[in-house]
Design an enzyme around this catalytic site. Structure first.
Site, PDB file in Angstrom:
ATOM      1  N   TYR A 129     -35.626  56.471 -18.997  1.00  0.00           N
ATOM      2  CA  TYR A 129     -34.595  56.674 -17.924  1.00  0.00           C
ATOM      3  C   TYR A 129     -35.258  57.139 -16.658  1.00  0.00           C
ATOM      4  CZ  TYR A 129     -31.350  59.619 -15.507  1.00  0.00           C
ATOM      5  OH  TYR A 129     -30.778  60.221 -14.657  1.00  0.00           O
ATOM      6  N   GLY A 153     -19.009  53.191 -12.721  1.00  0.00           N
ATOM      7  CA  GLY A 153     -19.322  54.410 -13.663  1.00  0.00           C
ATOM      8  C   GLY A 153     -18.246  55.305 -13.107  1.00  0.00           C
ATOM      9  N   LYS A 191     -34.713  54.719 -13.032  1.00  0.00           N
ATOM     10  CA  LYS A 191     -34.291  55.224 -11.864  1.00  0.00           C
ATOM     11  C   LYS A 191     -35.452  55.005 -10.718  1.00  0.00           C
ATOM     12  CE  LYS A 191     -30.392  56.916 -12.979  1.00  0.00           C
ATOM     13  NZ  LYS A 191     -28.985  56.443 -12.602  1.00  0.00           N
ATOM     14  N   SER A 251     -32.088  59.308  -9.344  1.00  0.00           N
ATOM     15  CA  SER A 251     -32.273  60.630  -9.844  1.00  0.00           C
ATOM     16  C   SER A 251     -33.364  61.462  -9.267  1.00  0.00           C
ATOM     17  CB  SER A 251     -32.373  60.652 -11.349  1.00  0.00           C
ATOM     18  OG  SER A 251     -32.525  61.736 -11.970  1.00  0.00           O
TER      19      SER A 251
END
Length: 264
Positions: free
Chosen positions: A159, A15, A163, A146
Site C-alpha cells: 500500500y 472512489g 502511494k 497518503s
C-alpha cells in the site's frame, strides 16, 4: 472577498462512494461544480449523486467503473464527457489498502491488485482525463496519495509503495501537462476513520490485545500533533482549493493533510 468558485465546471471523482471520495465530491459541489460520481460500487455512487443533486443545486450523475482496467476507464470517461459536455477537474480517490500482514506473507496476487488499483488505476484515470483536457488547454488534476507514501509502513508495504508511486506520478504528469496549462497536484491524507481504517483497526486491536477504540488512539491519535483525526471534508476543502483559479500557480506538489503527524 475570496471564494472557491467552481461554477460551470465538471468534476470527475473516482472512489466517490467511499469516505474520502464522498467528502471531495461534496466539496466540489458546494463550490458550484457539476460532479460525475464514479465508484466500483454503483449503489454507493448513486446514493452520493442523489445527495449532491438535492442538496447543492448542481448536476450529479453516478457511474460504475473499475479503475484497474484502462478500457473500462476510457469508456466511462467518454460517457461522462458526452453527458456533461466538458471535463475540467479530476480527483482520483479510488484505492484499497490491501495487505495488513507481514510483508513476506502477503500473496503476490494481493500485491499486484493493490498496485493495479492504486497506482495503475490512478494513471489510467489521468490519461483518460488528459485526452479531453489537453486539447482544451486547461484542467485540474488532484491525485490522492497518503502520508504512508512519504514514510513507509512496515505491515502495509505494498500500500505504502503504491502511494509513493502516486506522488512520483503526480510530479511527472505535472511536468508533462504544464505545456497545456494543466495543474496536477497530490494530497496526502493522514488518519481518517474510513471503512478501510475500520478493517485495519481490528487487525491492530488483535495484535495489541486492546479494543478497536484503544488501538485507534495508540496507532492514530497519539501520532497527530494536533491530537485529532482528519475528516473527509478536510481533504475535500484542499481539493476544491487546488481545483480553483486561486491555485493556478501550484502544480507538481504533494500536500499533507494530517494534523501534523508528518512534517515536510
Amino acid at each position: 472577498m475570496l471564494e472557491l468558485n467552481l461554477k460551470g465546471k465538471t468534476a470527475v471523482v473516482t472512489g466517490a462512494g467511499g469516505s474520502i471520495g464522498r467528502g471531495i465530491a461534496m466539496c466540489f459541489a458546494q463550490c458550484g461544480a457539476n460532479v460525475a460520481v464514479l465508484d466500483y460500487n454503483l449503489e454507493a455512487a448513486q446514493v452520493k449523486a442523489e445527495e449532491i443533486s438535492t442538496g447543492c443545486n448542481v448536476t450529479a450523475k453516478a457511474y460504475q467503473t473499475d479503475v484497474s482496467f484502462e478500457t473500462a476507464v476510457k469508456d466511462t470517461f467518454e460517457v461522462v464527457h458526452k453527458d456533461f459536455g466538458s471535463l475540467d477537474i479530476l480527483c482520483t480517490a479510488a484505492g484499497i489498502v490491501g495487505d495488513t500482514d507481514d510483508y513476506l506473507n502477503t500473496p503476490a496476487s494481493d500485491m499486484e491488485l493493490t498496485l493495479k488499483i492504486n497506482l495503475l488505476g490512478t494513471s489510467y484515470c489521468i490519461r483518460a482525463a488528459l485526452a479531453y483536457m489537453m486539447p482544451q488547454e486547461s484542467g485540474k488534476i488532484i491525485t490522492i496519495s497518503s502520508i504512508a507514501g512519504r514514510m513507509g509502513v512496515g505491515d502495509q508495504a505494498n500500500y505504502a509503495s503504491s502511494k509513493a508511486g502516486i506522488i512520483s506520478l503526480t510530479q511527472s504528469v505535472a511536468q508533462f501537462a504544464a505545456k497545456a496549462n494543466i495543474n496536477v497536484n497530490c494530497l496526502c491524507p493522514g488518519y481518517l476513520k474510513t471503512a478501510m481504517w475500520e478493517e485495519g483497526l481490528q487487525f491492530y486491536a488483535e495484535e495489541m490485545g486492546v479494543t478497536a477504540e484503544e488501538a485507534w488512539k495508540i496507532v492514530a491519535l497519539d501520532q497527530i500533533a494536533l491530537g485529532r483525526a482528519q475528516e473527509p471534508e478536510d481533504v475535500g476543502n484542499m481539493a476544491a482549493f487546488l481545483a480553483s483559479d486561486l491555485a493556478k500557480n501550484i502544480t507538481g506538489q504533494s500536500i499533507n493533510i494530517c494534523g501534523g503527524s508528518l512534517f515536510n
